[in-house]
Enzyme design. Structure first.
Site, PDB file in Angstrom:
ATOM      1  N   GLY A  11       0.892  -1.255   0.038  1.00  0.00           N
ATOM      2  CA  GLY A  11       0.004  -0.065  -0.061  1.00  0.00           C
ATOM      3  C   GLY A  11       0.712   1.313  -0.033  1.00  0.00           C
ATOM      4  O   GLY A  11       0.430   2.207  -0.662  1.00  0.00           O
ATOM      5  N   ASN A  12       2.121   1.426   0.777  1.00  0.00           N
ATOM      6  CA  ASN A  12       2.896   2.351   0.696  1.00  0.00           C
ATOM      7  C   ASN A  12       3.666   2.473  -0.776  1.00  0.00           C
ATOM      8  O   ASN A  12       4.138   3.547  -0.956  1.00  0.00           O
ATOM      9  CB  ASN A  12       4.061   2.164   1.717  1.00  0.00           C
ATOM     10  CG  ASN A  12       3.358   2.313   3.207  1.00  0.00           C
ATOM     11  OD1 ASN A  12       2.615   3.323   3.364  1.00  0.00           O
ATOM     12  ND2 ASN A  12       3.537   1.571   4.033  1.00  0.00           N
ATOM     13  N   LYS A 129      -1.790  -3.048  13.301  1.00  0.00           N
ATOM     14  CA  LYS A 129      -1.703  -2.802  11.845  1.00  0.00           C
ATOM     15  C   LYS A 129      -1.665  -1.142  11.650  1.00  0.00           C
ATOM     16  O   LYS A 129      -2.923  -0.500  11.930  1.00  0.00           O
ATOM     17  CB  LYS A 129      -2.868  -3.541  10.983  1.00  0.00           C
ATOM     18  CG  LYS A 129      -2.942  -3.135   9.520  1.00  0.00           C
ATOM     19  CD  LYS A 129      -1.844  -4.051   8.881  1.00  0.00           C
ATOM     20  CE  LYS A 129      -1.482  -3.512   7.450  1.00  0.00           C
ATOM     21  NZ  LYS A 129      -0.210  -4.021   6.993  1.00  0.00           N
ATOM     22  N   LYS A 212      -1.802  -7.605   4.069  1.00  0.00           N
ATOM     23  CA  LYS A 212      -1.697  -8.478   3.084  1.00  0.00           C
ATOM     24  C   LYS A 212      -0.656  -9.246   2.534  1.00  0.00           C
ATOM     25  O   LYS A 212      -0.730 -10.072   1.599  1.00  0.00           O
ATOM     26  CB  LYS A 212      -1.843  -7.353   1.883  1.00  0.00           C
ATOM     27  CG  LYS A 212      -0.640  -6.269   1.534  1.00  0.00           C
ATOM     28  CD  LYS A 212       0.323  -6.741   0.524  1.00  0.00           C
ATOM     29  CE  LYS A 212       1.800  -5.917   0.543  1.00  0.00           C
ATOM     30  NZ  LYS A 212       2.097  -5.365   1.851  1.00  0.00           N
ATOM     31  N   LYS A 274       6.351  -9.744   6.369  1.00  0.00           N
ATOM     32  CA  LYS A 274       6.970 -10.246   5.075  1.00  0.00           C
ATOM     33  C   LYS A 274       7.916 -11.331   5.344  1.00  0.00           C
ATOM     34  O   LYS A 274       7.779 -12.214   4.761  1.00  0.00           O
ATOM     35  CB  LYS A 274       7.641  -8.906   4.229  1.00  0.00           C
ATOM     36  CG  LYS A 274       6.791  -7.905   3.892  1.00  0.00           C
ATOM     37  CD  LYS A 274       7.728  -6.888   2.843  1.00  0.00           C
ATOM     38  CE  LYS A 274       6.711  -5.485   3.197  1.00  0.00           C
ATOM     39  NZ  LYS A 274       5.368  -5.491   2.754  1.00  0.00           N
TER      40      LYS A 274
HETATM   41  N1  LIG Z   1      14.929  -4.693   8.342  1.00  0.00           N
HETATM   42  C1  LIG Z   1      14.371  -4.005   7.358  1.00  0.00           C
HETATM   43  N2  LIG Z   1      14.762  -4.160   6.060  1.00  0.00           N
HETATM   44  C2  LIG Z   1      14.144  -3.440   5.066  1.00  0.00           C
HETATM   45  N3  LIG Z   1      12.978  -2.493   5.254  1.00  0.00           N
HETATM   46  C3  LIG Z   1      12.793  -2.521   6.454  1.00  0.00           C
HETATM   47  C4  LIG Z   1      13.261  -3.125   7.682  1.00  0.00           C
HETATM   48  N4  LIG Z   1      12.356  -2.916   9.039  1.00  0.00           N
HETATM   49  C5  LIG Z   1      11.658  -2.179   8.578  1.00  0.00           C
HETATM   50  N5  LIG Z   1      11.609  -1.681   7.179  1.00  0.00           N
HETATM   51  C6  LIG Z   1      10.596  -0.879   6.513  1.00  0.00           C
HETATM   52  O1  LIG Z   1       9.698  -1.734   6.146  1.00  0.00           O
HETATM   53  C7  LIG Z   1       9.096  -1.159   5.033  1.00  0.00           C
HETATM   54  C8  LIG Z   1       8.245  -2.137   4.104  1.00  0.00           C
HETATM   55  O2  LIG Z   1       7.147  -2.293   4.877  1.00  0.00           O
HETATM   56  P1  LIG Z   1       5.690  -1.718   4.660  1.00  0.00           P
HETATM   57  O3  LIG Z   1       5.678  -0.158   4.687  1.00  0.00           O
HETATM   58  O4  LIG Z   1       4.634  -2.366   5.243  1.00  0.00           O
HETATM   59  O5  LIG Z   1       5.588  -2.016   3.155  1.00  0.00           O
HETATM   60  P2  LIG Z   1       4.347  -2.160   2.088  1.00  0.00           P
HETATM   61  O6  LIG Z   1       3.040  -1.190   2.534  1.00  0.00           O
HETATM   62  O7  LIG Z   1       5.053  -1.762   0.677  1.00  0.00           O
HETATM   63  O8  LIG Z   1       4.029  -3.656   2.159  1.00  0.00           O
HETATM   64  C9  LIG Z   1      10.075  -0.263   4.375  1.00  0.00           C
HETATM   65  O9  LIG Z   1       9.866   1.004   3.836  1.00  0.00           O
HETATM   66  C10 LIG Z   1      11.247   0.027   5.470  1.00  0.00           C
HETATM   67  O10 LIG Z   1      11.085   1.261   6.079  1.00  0.00           O
HETATM   68  N1  LIG Z   2      -3.500  -4.472   4.310  1.00  0.00           N
HETATM   69  C1  LIG Z   2      -2.009  -4.240   4.061  1.00  0.00           C
HETATM   70  O1  LIG Z   2      -1.509  -5.036   4.713  1.00  0.00           O
HETATM   71  O2  LIG Z   2      -1.797  -3.036   3.567  1.00  0.00           O
HETATM   72  P1  LIG Z   2      -0.263  -2.360   3.912  1.00  0.00           P
HETATM   73  O3  LIG Z   2       0.529  -3.272   2.547  1.00  0.00           O
HETATM   74  O4  LIG Z   2      -0.436  -1.022   3.053  1.00  0.00           O
HETATM   75  O5  LIG Z   2       0.509  -2.284   4.962  1.00  0.00           O
END
Ligand SMILES: Nc1ncnc2c1ncn2[C@@H]1O[C@H](COP(=O)(O)OP(=O)(O)O)[C@@H](O)[C@H]1O
Ligand SMILES: NC(=O)OP(=O)(O)O
Length: 310
Positions: A11-12, A129, A212, A274
């Site tokens: 989502g980001n 979340k 997700k 992840k």
């Molecule tokens: N160990 C890590 N390695 C890489 N990224 C990390 C780590 N810990 C935290 N992050 C953060 O996780 C973010 C990705 O997770 P998230 O924002 O939930 O992504 P998305 O919304 O794309 O699924 C990255 O932008 C980074 O800021």
């Molecule tokens: N639902 C969900 O996991 O959204 P983000 O990827 O934006 O965190």
């Protein structure tokens, strides 16, 4: 022969933290993301796409709250459904435009997807979340005084947090299996619309946002995917992330990944789900890849990103 690849788009990545939440900003990001996804299809793989909705569902909730004196606010499961609809629309429109320009043979179908959770999941007592926009520490304190639960999000600021129960059953799996060879399927967006079944087998919505990456894993398992790709806004996973001794990870075994989790290397609500999803995928003898959008094709070929496998 091509692989079955489930791709989870963050989502980001659809709305970057530093961008204004306009529709056009989000559409532009989706156009660019789907351009990379299409390259995977062009390389001969079947793809099922899922996506996040953290920023988007948070903003829909804010719109509901801002207008509640004139239009009653909808529950969070309905806001999830709305975000699935508009993100699915952007993805399908962009994919179809890429397909037309490149003259590829593929259909696209977006499935509105319900995902069953346990209504007694302990996540309902412990919101983790992050959704919506980022706030400063001072703003977060003011929000807490108004009754919102706030949490720091991976060094990027503070966000509102909501319950995120474990996905149990993804609806629409049989349909995806039938479609997958000819059609790019978009499913389980925003982790899916959270629902539960009561004792009379009746379906009800429940207020939460499913992660997700966790429902993407379930989707990957249920469609028997070879690879689960989590596309985000960082090119790799790192240990000691953001510190002077930060170290990029390229190939990680299950044991190494579990060791890093035990060392608390990954924050809940961003990188931890992840990695956990990656470990589970690897335990099935399959592959998980975490990488940035623009490196998706290279990562699939083992030339970029972080890969978790046996
Ligand atoms: N160990 C890590 N390695 C890489 N990224 C990390 C780590 N810990 C935290 N992050 C953060 O996780 C973010 C990705 O997770 P998230 O924002 O939930 O992504 P998305 O919304 O794309 O699924 C990255 O932008 C980074 O800021
Ligand atoms: N639902 C969900 O996991 O959204 P983000 O990827 O934006 O965190």
């Amino acid at each position: 022969m091509g692989k079955n690849v489930v791709i989870a788009l963050g989502g980001n990545a659809i709305l970057q933290p530093n961008q204004e939440a306009t529709y056009n900003n989000q559409l532009n990001n989706v156009v660019s993301a789907t351009g990379h996804m299409i390259e995977i299809r062009e390389a001969g793989h079947n793809i099922v796409i899922t996506h996040g909705n953290g920023p988007q569902v948070g903003n829909i909730i804010v719109q509901n709250e801002a207008a509640k004196d004139t239009v009653p606010a909808f529950p969070i499961d309905v806001c999830n459904a709305e975000s699935q609809g508009f993100i699915g629309y952007m993805l399908e429109q962009s994919l179809k435009n890429h397909i037309s320009k490149r003259q590829i043979s593929a259909n696209v179908a977006t499935l509105l997807t319900m995902v069953e959770v346990d209504k007694n999941d302990k996540a309902f007592q412990n919101p983790t979340k992050p959704i919506g926009v980022f706030f400063s520490e001072e703003e977060a304190k003011q929000m807490e005084e108004k009754g919102f639960t706030m949490s720091e999000d991976a060094g990027r600021g503070y966000r509102r947090v909501v319950p995120s129960p474990e996905p149990k059953v993804i609806h629409g799996i049989d349909e995806i299996r039938q479609l997958i060879d000819e059609t790019i399927v978009i499913s389980s967006g925003g982790g899916g619309i959270p629902i539960y079944r009561d004792e009379q087998d009746q379906i009800h919505g429940v207020e939460a946002v499913i992660d997700k990456d966790r429902s993407g894993l379930k989707l990957a398992q249920q469609v028997d995917a070879d690879v689960f790709m989590m596309l985000t806004d960082v090119p790799n996973v790192y240990i000691n992330f953001g510190k002077e001794n930060e170290q990029k990870l390229s190939q990680v075994s299950i044991e190494e990944a579990e060791q890093y989790v035990a060392e608390d290397q990954f924050p809940a609500g961003s990188m931890l789900p992840k990695i956990q999803a990656g470990i589970e995928m690897a335990k099935l003898g399959k592959e998980a890849i975490i990488c940035s959008l623009d490196q998706a094709v290279d990562a699939l070929e083992g030339k970029a990103g972080t890969r978790i496998s046996k």
